[in-house]
Design a protein around this motif. Structure first.
Motif, PDB file in Angstrom:
ATOM      1  N   MET A 153      73.246  16.114  27.200  1.00 28.46           N
ATOM      2  CA  MET A 153      73.840  16.392  25.895  1.00 28.46           C
ATOM      3  C   MET A 153      75.346  16.621  26.015  1.00 28.46           C
ATOM      4  SD  MET A 153      73.039  16.391  22.879  1.00 28.46           S
ATOM      5  CE  MET A 153      73.074  17.093  21.296  1.00 28.46           C
ATOM      6  N   GLU A 154      75.747  17.305  27.083  1.00 28.40           N
ATOM      7  CA  GLU A 154      77.176  17.550  27.310  1.00 28.40           C
ATOM      8  C   GLU A 154      77.917  16.233  27.516  1.00 28.40           C
ATOM      9  OE1 GLU A 154      80.521  19.598  27.243  1.00 28.40           O
ATOM     10  OE2 GLU A 154      78.568  20.537  26.953  1.00 28.40           O
ATOM     11  N   ASP A 155      77.256  15.277  28.189  1.00 23.49           N
ATOM     12  CA  ASP A 155      77.870  13.968  28.407  1.00 23.49           C
ATOM     13  C   ASP A 155      78.163  13.273  27.080  1.00 23.49           C
ATOM     14  OD1 ASP A 155      77.797  14.280  31.132  1.00 23.49           O
ATOM     15  OD2 ASP A 155      75.930  13.161  31.385  1.00 23.49           O
ATOM     16  N   MET A 156      77.255  13.364  26.123  1.00 27.39           N
ATOM     17  CA  MET A 156      77.465  12.718  24.827  1.00 27.39           C
ATOM     18  C   MET A 156      78.597  13.389  24.054  1.00 27.39           C
ATOM     19  SD  MET A 156      75.845   9.982  24.645  1.00 27.39           S
ATOM     20  CE  MET A 156      76.095   9.534  22.949  1.00 27.39           C
ATOM     21  N   ARG A 157      78.762  14.678  24.227  1.00 27.25           N
ATOM     22  CA  ARG A 157      79.907  15.348  23.584  1.00 27.25           C
ATOM     23  C   ARG A 157      81.213  14.808  24.141  1.00 27.25           C
ATOM     24  NH1 ARG A 157      77.171  21.165  23.738  1.00 27.25           N
ATOM     25  NH2 ARG A 157      75.958  20.938  21.844  1.00 27.25           N
ATOM     26  N   GLU A 158      81.235  14.576  25.440  1.00 26.68           N
ATOM     27  CA  GLU A 158      82.430  14.027  26.078  1.00 26.68           C
ATOM     28  C   GLU A 158      82.670  12.584  25.617  1.00 26.68           C
ATOM     29  OE1 GLU A 158      85.867  13.895  28.346  1.00 26.68           O
ATOM     30  OE2 GLU A 158      84.688  15.577  27.625  1.00 26.68           O
ATOM     31  N   VAL A 159      81.603  11.816  25.504  1.00 28.48           N
ATOM     32  CA  VAL A 159      81.711  10.441  24.997  1.00 28.48           C
ATOM     33  C   VAL A 159      82.276  10.466  23.578  1.00 28.48           C
ATOM     34  CG1 VAL A 159      80.361   8.431  24.260  1.00 28.48           C
ATOM     35  CG2 VAL A 159      79.924   9.473  26.484  1.00 28.48           C
ATOM     36  N   TYR A 160      81.769  11.369  22.762  1.00 30.65           N
ATOM     37  CA  TYR A 160      82.274  11.486  21.387  1.00 30.65           C
ATOM     38  C   TYR A 160      83.753  11.850  21.395  1.00 30.65           C
ATOM     39  CZ  TYR A 160      82.858  12.887  16.559  1.00 30.65           C
ATOM     40  OH  TYR A 160      83.321  12.979  15.269  1.00 30.65           O
ATOM     41  N   ARG A 161      84.126  12.826  22.201  1.00 32.68           N
ATOM     42  CA  ARG A 161      85.520  13.268  22.267  1.00 32.68           C
ATOM     43  C   ARG A 161      86.438  12.118  22.685  1.00 32.68           C
ATOM     44  NH1 ARG A 161      89.206  14.509  25.435  1.00 32.68           N
ATOM     45  NH2 ARG A 161      88.079  14.347  27.379  1.00 32.68           N
ATOM     46  N   GLN A 162      85.989  11.319  23.629  1.00 31.97           N
ATOM     47  CA  GLN A 162      86.818  10.239  24.151  1.00 31.97           C
ATOM     48  C   GLN A 162      86.872   9.014  23.233  1.00 31.97           C
ATOM     49  OE1 GLN A 162      85.411   9.237  28.063  1.00 31.97           O
ATOM     50  NE2 GLN A 162      86.256  11.091  28.984  1.00 31.97           N
ATOM     51  N   HIS A 163      85.800   8.747  22.487  1.00 34.33           N
ATOM     52  CA  HIS A 163      85.701   7.464  21.799  1.00 34.33           C
ATOM     53  C   HIS A 163      85.587   7.535  20.272  1.00 34.33           C
ATOM     54  CE1 HIS A 163      85.414   5.525  25.674  1.00 34.33           C
ATOM     55  NE2 HIS A 163      84.471   6.389  26.007  1.00 34.33           N
ATOM     56  N   ALA A 164      85.488   8.706  19.708  1.00 37.05           N
ATOM     57  CA  ALA A 164      85.311   8.818  18.255  1.00 37.05           C
ATOM     58  C   ALA A 164      86.478   8.190  17.499  1.00 37.05           C
ATOM     59  CB  ALA A 164      85.125  10.272  17.841  1.00 37.05           C
ATOM     60  N   GLN A 165      87.690   8.408  17.967  1.00 41.20           N
ATOM     61  CA  GLN A 165      88.864   7.871  17.276  1.00 41.20           C
ATOM     62  C   GLN A 165      88.879   6.338  17.324  1.00 41.20           C
ATOM     63  OE1 GLN A 165      90.546   9.933  15.507  1.00 41.20           O
ATOM     64  NE2 GLN A 165      92.054   8.533  14.744  1.00 41.20           N
ATOM     65  N   THR A 166      88.495   5.766  18.453  1.00 42.61           N
ATOM     66  CA  THR A 166      88.446   4.307  18.576  1.00 42.61           C
ATOM     67  C   THR A 166      87.413   3.723  17.619  1.00 42.61           C
ATOM     68  OG1 THR A 166      89.102   4.419  20.902  1.00 42.61           O
ATOM     69  CG2 THR A 166      88.014   2.399  20.181  1.00 42.61           C
ATOM     70  N   VAL A 167      86.239   4.327  17.585  1.00 46.29           N
ATOM     71  CA  VAL A 167      85.181   3.843  16.688  1.00 46.29           C
ATOM     72  C   VAL A 167      85.619   3.991  15.231  1.00 46.29           C
ATOM     73  CG1 VAL A 167      82.801   4.230  15.902  1.00 46.29           C
ATOM     74  CG2 VAL A 167      83.334   4.277  18.347  1.00 46.29           C
ATOM     75  N   TYR A 168      86.231   5.119  14.907  1.00 46.99           N
ATOM     76  CA  TYR A 168      86.697   5.343  13.534  1.00 46.99           C
ATOM     77  C   TYR A 168      87.740   4.289  13.145  1.00 46.99           C
ATOM     78  CZ  TYR A 168      89.135   7.367   9.570  1.00 46.99           C
ATOM     79  OH  TYR A 168      89.714   7.547   8.349  1.00 46.99           O
ATOM     80  N   LYS A 169      88.705   4.031  14.014  1.00 43.31           N
ATOM     81  CA  LYS A 169      89.744   3.031  13.710  1.00 43.31           C
ATOM     82  C   LYS A 169      89.128   1.647  13.551  1.00 43.31           C
ATOM     83  CE  LYS A 169      93.657   5.244  16.003  1.00 43.31           C
ATOM     84  NZ  LYS A 169      94.586   5.139  17.146  1.00 43.31           N
TER      85      LYS A 169
END
Length: 163
Positions: free
Chosen positions: A1-17
């Motif tokens: 679960m912690e890994d997915m939080r890190e994935v979100y932190r790293q990639h959320a902005q890219t996916v949003y853009k």
């Protein structure tokens, strides 16, 4: 679960853009970004590492965007009275208009697919040519050439020189 939080932190902005470039609607892009990460959590066991995580997430996002479009098409009102009012311009469109670049945006929108998608992903989504190639199922070189040809076409006012 912690890994997915890190994935979100790293990639959320890219996916949003990426989604903002597709939808041109901030709220819809946010909603689809959240759904993208939800779907990613559900299917993380199927991620085989054959591409970057950001590319995998953008592929999920792209499928969700297409699902949204299909759903919208099915729910399209039949009579003009039932048609909702057109949404106002997005923040990006207002900025482009203020800077006198609305004409350029119209030209980009008039480009054929997949050319238009490449321009949106590069200019508005900030994706690398490699990521664009991965998302479109093509090569990095294809993405570079397509983007270059798009720029040339736009410089000529959108005129179709060759194709």
């Amino acid at each position: 679960m912690e890994d997915m939080r890190e994935v979100y932190r790293q990639h959320a902005q890219t996916v949003y853009k990426f989604l903002l470039a597709k939808t041109r609607d901030e709220h819809l892009a946010e909603e689809l970004t959240q759904e993208t990460f939800y779907q990613a959590v559900k299917s993380v066991d199927r991620f085989d590492g054959s591409c970057k995580v950001s590319v995998w997430l953008c592929q999920i996002a792209k499928h969700l965007w297409y699902q949204h479009l299909r759903k919208q098409k099915r729910e399209t009102p039949r009579s003009p009275e039932d048609m909702p009012e057109a949404p106002g311009p997005s923040a990006e469109e207002r900025l482009l208009e203020q800077e006198g670049r609305m004409d350029l945006l119209r030209l980009v929108h008039g480009l054929p697919e997949p050319t238009r998608e490449v321009v949106y992903l590069r200019a508005f989504g900030g994706l690398s040519f490699r990521e664009i190639g991965d998302v479109c199922g093509k090569t990095e070189t294809w993405a570079r050439v397509t983007f270059y040809r798009s720029k040339e076409k736009l410089r000529n006012g959108g005129a179709d020189d060759e194709e």
